[in-house]
Write an enzyme that holds these catalytic residues in place. Structure first.
Site, PDB file in Angstrom:
ATOM      1  N   ASP A 166       0.186  -2.088  -2.313  1.00 21.82           N
ATOM      2  CA  ASP A 166       0.957  -2.787  -2.512  1.00 21.82           C
ATOM      3  C   ASP A 166       2.432  -1.554  -2.182  1.00 21.82           C
ATOM      4  O   ASP A 166       2.474  -1.233  -2.365  1.00 21.82           O
ATOM      5  CB  ASP A 166       2.117  -3.917  -3.227  1.00 21.82           C
ATOM      6  N   GLU A 186      -0.276 -16.449   1.370  1.00 21.89           N
ATOM      7  CA  GLU A 186      -0.018 -17.322  -0.101  1.00 21.89           C
ATOM      8  C   GLU A 186       1.128 -18.374   0.186  1.00 21.89           C
ATOM      9  O   GLU A 186       1.815 -18.066   0.845  1.00 21.89           O
ATOM     10  CB  GLU A 186       0.922 -16.013  -0.391  1.00 21.89           C
ATOM     11  N   LYS A 197      -0.419  -2.703   1.291  1.00 20.45           N
ATOM     12  CA  LYS A 197      -0.320  -3.735   2.215  1.00 20.45           C
ATOM     13  C   LYS A 197       1.430  -3.989   2.231  1.00 20.45           C
ATOM     14  O   LYS A 197       1.938  -4.042   1.297  1.00 20.45           O
ATOM     15  CB  LYS A 197      -0.733  -5.506   0.820  1.00 20.45           C
ATOM     16  N   GLU A 249       4.412  -6.725   3.613  1.00 18.03           N
ATOM     17  CA  GLU A 249       5.332  -8.543   3.687  1.00 18.03           C
ATOM     18  C   GLU A 249       6.491  -7.942   5.003  1.00 18.03           C
ATOM     19  O   GLU A 249       7.108  -7.927   4.845  1.00 18.03           O
ATOM     20  CB  GLU A 249       5.701  -8.812   2.359  1.00 18.03           C
ATOM     21  N   ASP A 281       2.492  -5.216  -6.418  1.00 24.83           N
ATOM     22  CA  ASP A 281       3.938  -4.898  -6.998  1.00 24.83           C
ATOM     23  C   ASP A 281       3.530  -6.648  -8.450  1.00 24.83           C
ATOM     24  O   ASP A 281       5.239  -6.400  -8.293  1.00 24.83           O
ATOM     25  CB  ASP A 281       5.208  -5.165  -6.778  1.00 24.83           C
ATOM     26  N   SER A 282       3.015  -6.796  -7.857  1.00 22.63           N
ATOM     27  CA  SER A 282       3.050  -8.184  -9.008  1.00 22.63           C
ATOM     28  C   SER A 282       2.497  -7.353 -10.774  1.00 22.63           C
ATOM     29  O   SER A 282       3.716  -7.894 -11.618  1.00 22.63           O
ATOM     30  CB  SER A 282       1.481  -9.105  -8.957  1.00 22.63           C
TER      31      SER A 282
END
Length: 264
Positions: free
Chosen positions: A84, A181, A112, A114, A45-46
Site C-alpha cells: 500500500d 471494496e 496499491k 486509492e 496500511d491496515s
C-alpha cells in the site's frame, strides 16, 4: 509454490479461475501463507489499525510500509507482493515515484493506490517507470473523513456509473489490477466484466476474479469488530494452516463470500 506474476493472474482471469489474497505484515505469517500457497499478499496500511491500534489508516508512513514489506518478502519469496502507498504519499506523480521506488526496493512487485480517475496520471507515470499499480476503488479507507466513516460505496446509479468509468480509465492508464471494496455485488460484476485486468474484491460479492481478507479478520483475532464481509475461518477449522487452506478453497470454488458477506 512457484513464483507468481501478474501474468499468472491475467491467465487465471481468462480461464475463470478465482484466486485468494490476504494481508501480511511479518515474515512468519508470510511464510505460513506461502506454504499454504496463497498466491498474492498485500502489505496493507491496515497495519495502522490491526498492528498499531489506530482508529484509521491515515497515520501510517511509507517507511513503515517499506519495513513490513521487507519482512513479508523475507518470509514469502514467491508470492506476488503488493504494498500500500499510505495517505498523502502519492499527492503528486513525482512524490508517488519517489515513494513507490522505496516500496519496490523493499521487495514489492506492485503498489496499491486509492482513488478514482483523478489518479490516472499518477498511474500512467508509475507504469511508464516500471512500477505496476493496483488501483483501489469503492470504500477507500484513506478517504474516511470525506465519506464520514466506513460506508458502502456505489449504491446509487450515478456513483455506480462513475466507478465503472474510474475502473476503465485507470486500466487504460496502466493499472494492472483493480481492487473493489464495499460495493454492491451487481456493480462489482459490471466492473469485473468490463475490465480486462484482474479485479479483486472485498465486500464486493463473489463474482470478482479474486478475493482479499485482512489476516486478522480471517483468523477472527481483530481487536474491535468483525466486518460484515469477513469470515472467521479459524473458528471453523481450529487450525491456522487449515483455515488458510479453507479460505483458498472457498474462494476458488466460489462459495466465499456468500450472501451474508455481501452488500446489495
Amino acid at each position: 509454490m512457484k513464483k507468481i506474476s501478474i501474468h499468472d493472474l491475467m491467465k487465471w482471469k481468462q480461464e475463470g479461475k478465482k484466486f485468494a489474497t490476504v494481508t501480511a505484515y511479518d515474515a512468519s505469517f508470510a511464510q505460513l501463507f506461502e506454504q499454504q500457497e496463497v498466491p498474492v499478499l498485500l502489505v496493507g496500511d491496515s497495519l495502522g489499525m490491526v498492528l498499531q491500534g489506530k482508529s484509521d489508516t491515515l497515520p501510517v508512513t511509507t517507511e513503515e510500509i517499506a519495513y513490513h514489506t521487507r519482512c513479508v518478502r523475507a518470509g514469502s519469496p514467491n508470492s506476488l507482493l503488493m504494498a500500500d502507498m499510505p495517505f498523502m504519499s502519492y499527492a503528486t506523480p513525482e512524490q508517488a515515484c519517489e515513494n513507490a521506488g522505496k516500496l519496490m526496493q523493499a521487495g514489492a512487485n506492485m503498489v496499491k493506490i486509492e482513488g478514482g480517475e483523478w489518479i490516472a496520471e499518477t498511474v500512467r507515470v508509475l507504469a511508464e517507470r516500471a512500477v505496476p499499480v493496483c488501483a483501489h476503488l469503492g470504500l477507500t479507507p484513506q478517504s474516511v473523513n470525506i465519506f464520514g466513516g466506513f460506508r458502502i460505496q456505489g449504491r446509487d446509479e450515478a456513483k455506480a456509473e462513475q466507478m465503472v468509468k474510474d475502473a476503465l480509465t485507470l486500466e487504460a492508464a496502466g493499472a494492472q489490477i483493480i481492487l473493489l471494496e464495499c460495493v454492491p455485488a451487481s456493480l462489482a460484476e459490471r466492473i469485473t466484466k468490463a475490465c480486462t485486468v484482474p479485479v479483486i474484491g472485498i465486500g464486493a460479492g463473489n463474482v470478482t476474479d479474486g478475493q482479499i481478507l485482512v489476516m486478522h479478520d480471517m483468523f477472527g483475532i481483530s481487536a474491535n469488530y468483525m466486518p460484515k464481509f469477513s469470515k472467521n475461518f479459524l473458528a471453523e477449522t481450529g487450525d491456522m494452516r487449515k483455515a488458510v487452506t479453507k479460505y483458498i478453497q472457498d474462494v476458488e470454488q466460489g462459495v466465499f463470500p456468500v450472501a451474508e458477506h455481501t452488500f446489495n
